[in-house]
Enzyme design. Structure first.
Site, mmCIF file in Angstrom:
data_model
loop_
_atom_site.group_PDB
_atom_site.id
_atom_site.type_symbol
_atom_site.label_atom_id
_atom_site.label_comp_id
_atom_site.label_asym_id
_atom_site.label_seq_id
_atom_site.Cartn_x
_atom_site.Cartn_y
_atom_site.Cartn_z
ATOM 1 C CG HIS A 98 -56.565 -1.565 3.049
ATOM 2 N ND1 HIS A 98 -55.622 -2.741 2.609
ATOM 3 C CD2 HIS A 98 -56.612 -1.825 4.487
ATOM 4 C CE1 HIS A 98 -55.236 -3.213 3.559
ATOM 5 N NE2 HIS A 98 -55.912 -3.056 4.812
ATOM 6 C CB SER B 50 -55.387 -1.739 7.473
ATOM 7 O OG SER B 50 -54.743 -3.095 7.909
#
Length: 288
Positions: free
Chosen positions: A235, A189
């Site tokens: 993230h 991610s």
């Protein structure tokens, strides 16, 4: 007495014409010659030309003055996004190993701040190829499949690979600084968010509509903070790193652009590694 006229002399025997051999492979006979230098060339040395064939040296000499095509931001022209396919394949292979071997693979490769502090620096990168389940894998690989080829064609193979790896590293570094020491994290991610940030920057640079990617990033950030099991540090760290690197690559001055881009990639790596060493030192000091 009659005499016979002397017989006319036989014409001298003509020597057989010598069969030419390739100038690079003397053991190969050939009747084909280079259209520029007239040297004999065998099939392995023939290069298609506008008329006939040329030898490798003449082709190389002719190409010196030909400007090579480049990607939008200075990389090599990408016809097939090999780097994207390779990353997708690597993720699938590692997930297969996780399925077959169980948690051993995950425990060895996951990001874990205390483990990094103890010298297991590979976790900063290997965490990006480990996933927490099939849904996790599908979401990340689908995002990479959608956005990876676009960016690889924009930047070229090498620059895109640098962008992806450094985005993954950026996500891990922020986790190293802000996550609990015993908290593991896995997934691509961080790298994928880095690609999202890069697309936003690239589209702005090309004066394209960025509203779609802005909404996508916003929705994903909302989801990130809604679910406590999602690593927000990975993230955010990947997003910031990817956007910053894309800006450095896309806005590099055209004069000596490659030099500026290489310096940006090396500089980003140096900053991230410095942050790793500072943080690992602080962790070890706190555990002493």
């Amino acid at each position: 007495m009659t005499s016979q006229p002397p017989s006319s002399p036989l014409p001298p025997e003509q020597p057989a014409e010598e069969v030419p051999t390739c100038y690079r492979h003397p053991d190969r006979e050939t009747w084909v010659r280079c259209q520029r230098c007239n040297r004999p060339i065998c099939p392995d040395c023939m290069r298609d030309a506008a008329v006939g064939f040329q030898c490798p040296e003449c082709v190389a000499e002719g190409n010196k003055g030909v400007r090579q095509a480049r990607s939008t931001f200075g990389g090599s022209v990408v016809r097939t996004p090999y780097v994207t396919w390779a990353i997708l394949a690597l993720n699938a292979i590692v997930f297969g190993a996780q399925y077959l071997l169980g948690n051993r693979v995950t425990l060895q490769l996951a990001m874990w701040p205390a483990g990094v502090a103890m010298g297991e620096y590979h976790r900063l990168i290997t965490a990006a190829v480990v996933h927490g389940g099939i849904f996790h894998l599908v979401v990340n690989t689908w995002a990479l499949y959608v956005v990876g080829p676009y960016l690889e064609r924009a930047f070229g193979h090498v620059r895109f690979l640098g962008l992806y790896v450094l985005s993954a590293l950026g996500g891990s570094v922020l986790g190293l600084w802000l996550d609990p020491l015993d908290q593991p994290s896995v997934g691509a991610s961080g790298a994928v968010y880095g690609l999202f940030g890069a697309i936003f920057v690239v589209n702005r640079r090309l004066n394209m509509d960025v509203r779609g990617i802005a909404v996508l990033i916003g929705l994903n950030l909302v989801i990130t903070f809604l679910f406590p099991t999602i690593s927000w540090t990975g993230h955010i760290g990947g997003l910031v790193t990817g956007a910053a690197l894309a800006a450095a690559l896309a806005y590099a001055p055209k004069g000596n652009r490659t030099l500026w881009q290489v310096a940006a990639l090396i500089g980003a790596l140096a900053i991230l590694l410095a942050l790793v060493f500072v943080r690992t030192g602080a962790i070890l000091a706190s555990l002493a």
